[in-house]
Design an enzyme around this catalytic site. Structure first.
Site, PDB file in Angstrom:
ATOM      1  N   SER A  11      37.262  50.631  32.557  1.00 11.43           N
ATOM      2  CA  SER A  11      38.111  49.986  33.554  1.00 11.43           C
ATOM      3  C   SER A  11      39.581  50.279  33.242  1.00 11.43           C
ATOM      4  CB  SER A  11      37.877  48.471  33.552  1.00 11.43           C
ATOM      5  OG  SER A  11      38.863  47.872  34.369  1.00 11.43           O
ATOM      6  N   HIS A  36      36.636  53.088  36.546  1.00 14.06           N
ATOM      7  CA  HIS A  36      36.523  51.902  37.387  1.00 14.06           C
ATOM      8  C   HIS A  36      37.928  51.372  37.676  1.00 14.06           C
ATOM      9  CE1 HIS A  36      34.359  48.217  38.721  1.00 14.06           C
ATOM     10  NE2 HIS A  36      35.351  47.549  38.163  1.00 14.06           N
ATOM     11  N   ASP A  38      40.082  48.292  39.368  1.00 13.90           N
ATOM     12  CA  ASP A  38      40.019  46.901  39.805  1.00 13.90           C
ATOM     13  C   ASP A  38      41.207  46.558  40.680  1.00 13.90           C
ATOM     14  OD1 ASP A  38      37.651  45.817  38.496  1.00 13.90           O
ATOM     15  OD2 ASP A  38      38.690  46.339  36.637  1.00 13.90           O
ATOM     16  N   MET A  40      43.147  43.978  42.967  1.00 16.25           N
ATOM     17  CA  MET A  40      43.238  42.511  43.122  1.00 16.25           C
ATOM     18  C   MET A  40      44.435  42.174  44.000  1.00 16.25           C
ATOM     19  SD  MET A  40      42.726  41.453  39.164  1.00 16.25           S
ATOM     20  CE  MET A  40      41.399  42.128  38.161  1.00 16.25           C
ATOM     21  N   HIS A  69      36.699  48.836  42.836  1.00 21.07           N
ATOM     22  CA  HIS A  69      36.165  47.479  42.949  1.00 21.07           C
ATOM     23  C   HIS A  69      37.219  46.623  43.657  1.00 21.07           C
ATOM     24  CE1 HIS A  69      34.871  43.652  40.458  1.00 21.07           C
ATOM     25  NE2 HIS A  69      34.655  43.510  41.747  1.00 21.07           N
ATOM     26  N   MET A  71      38.590  43.417  44.788  1.00 21.70           N
ATOM     27  CA  MET A  71      38.592  41.951  44.672  1.00 21.70           C
ATOM     28  C   MET A  71      39.680  41.451  45.608  1.00 21.70           C
ATOM     29  SD  MET A  71      38.051  41.729  40.591  1.00 21.70           S
ATOM     30  CE  MET A  71      38.501  43.441  40.377  1.00 21.70           C
ATOM     31  N   MET A 139      28.869  40.437  38.556  1.00 19.79           N
ATOM     32  CA  MET A 139      30.029  40.093  37.718  1.00 19.79           C
ATOM     33  C   MET A 139      29.554  39.258  36.529  1.00 19.79           C
ATOM     34  SD  MET A 139      32.682  41.605  38.835  1.00 19.79           S
ATOM     35  CE  MET A 139      33.794  40.892  37.609  1.00 19.79           C
ATOM     36  N   GLY A 144      39.051  38.590  37.979  1.00 16.82           N
ATOM     37  CA  GLY A 144      40.490  38.336  38.019  1.00 16.82           C
ATOM     38  C   GLY A 144      41.246  38.895  36.815  1.00 16.82           C
ATOM     39  N   GLY A 146      40.939  41.055  32.843  1.00 15.16           N
ATOM     40  CA  GLY A 146      40.206  41.734  31.788  1.00 15.16           C
ATOM     41  C   GLY A 146      40.212  40.860  30.535  1.00 15.16           C
ATOM     42  N   GLY A 147      39.408  41.220  29.568  1.00 16.70           N
ATOM     43  CA  GLY A 147      39.456  40.572  28.264  1.00 16.70           C
ATOM     44  C   GLY A 147      38.765  39.223  28.164  1.00 16.70           C
ATOM     45  N   ASP A 177      29.988  44.058  34.932  1.00 19.15           N
ATOM     46  CA  ASP A 177      31.440  44.210  34.804  1.00 19.15           C
ATOM     47  C   ASP A 177      32.021  42.922  34.236  1.00 19.15           C
ATOM     48  OD1 ASP A 177      34.133  44.777  35.152  1.00 19.15           O
ATOM     49  OD2 ASP A 177      34.047  44.860  37.340  1.00 19.15           O
ATOM     50  N   GLY A 178      32.646  43.037  33.046  1.00 20.66           N
ATOM     51  CA  GLY A 178      33.319  41.898  32.430  1.00 20.66           C
ATOM     52  C   GLY A 178      32.738  41.567  31.076  1.00 20.66           C
ATOM     53  N   GLY A 199      36.359  47.513  29.895  1.00 20.14           N
ATOM     54  CA  GLY A 199      37.811  47.684  29.815  1.00 20.14           C
ATOM     55  C   GLY A 199      38.307  47.568  28.392  1.00 20.14           C
TER      56      GLY A 199
END
Ligand code: DX5
Ligand code: ZN
Length: 224
Positions: A11, A36, A38, A40, A69, A71, A139, A144, A146-147, A177-178, A199
């Site tokens: 990611s 990937h 993300d 947002m 992706h 969001m 998910m 919303g 990473g980490g 993912d996540g 990520g």
């Protein structure tokens, strides 16, 4: 049961944006299958990441397929701005736009289409759309940021997706993912995931090549 070759998709959200070109090259040299991205919008999730110009900048230097992706609340309105750069575009079932026509429009634009759901959304909400998708994104954190730590309870949805896919003779990929690390990648693959987004655990690793190689090895031994 379809067996898709394993895809590991770092990611880009977790990379150093100031060195985007080098980070993309680093991920590809480390063995990334896809990248990937993300997106947002500050409405669908409580964060704003990047938009089409950033994805275009990645596309200029990337040689692997881009997995976008979204969001965002209005994927039907905005996906055409990403489509020229994307292999796959994933939307959320909780977004404001109608799901079925948006998925059809993504395919008509020449991309594969994915459908995702938040940890709090029941798997059953996806049932009307499974015939229409190339990828199902479960998910494994609240979208919303990473980490965040992996939520193991989400894996029951991966198992449900495997069962429903085989009952209907379908072949969509199952992505997680996540919070994906070597350990949670193995757990996810054991549950049936074939497409892994990671990520922090790969871009933040001391050596990205070993991080991806270890993840691949852990998945292979978990599913052997
Ligand atoms: C979360 C994003 C993820 C995130 C994963 O909203 O969809 O793709 O970047 O990052 P890590 O692997 O750090 O959890
Ligand atoms: Zn994502």
């Amino acid at each position: 049961m379809p067996t898709h070759p394993l895809i590991i998709a770092p990611s880009v959200l977790a990379c150093n944006f100031g060195r985007l070109h080098e980070e993309v090259a680093r991920a590809e040299a480390a063995g990334a299958d896809w990248l990937h991205l993300d997106v947002m919008d500050g409405h669908f999730v409580d964060n704003i990441s990047f938009g089409p110009a950033f994805v275009q900048a990645v596309a200029k230097v990337a040689t692997v397929p881009l997995d976008v992706h979204l969001m965002i609340d209005k994927p039907a309105h905005y996906f055409p701005r990403f489509a020229p750069y994307a292999k796959n575009i994933t939307i959320h079932i909780e977004a404001q736009d109608e799901v079925a026509p948006t998925l059809a429009a993504i395919r008509a634009a020449g991309c594969t289409c994915g459908l995702s759901l938040r940890p709090a959304t029941p798997f059953a909400t996806l049932l009307p759309f499974l015939e229409q998708i190339d990828l199902l994104l479960v998910m494994t954190v609240v979208p919303g940021f990473g980490g965040q730590p992996f939520m193991p309870e989400t894996l029951s949805k991966v198992a449900a997706a495997v069962a429903e896919r085989s009952a209907r003779g379908l072949s969509f990929r199952i992505q997680v993912d996540g919070g994906i690390t070597v350990a949670t990648a193995a757990d996810s693959a054991r549950a049936g995931a074939d497409t892994l987004v990671a990520g922090t655990s790969v871009f933040g690793a001391p050596e990205m090549g070993s991080a991806i190689t270890s993840m691949r090895a852990a998945v292979e031994s978990a599913t052997a």
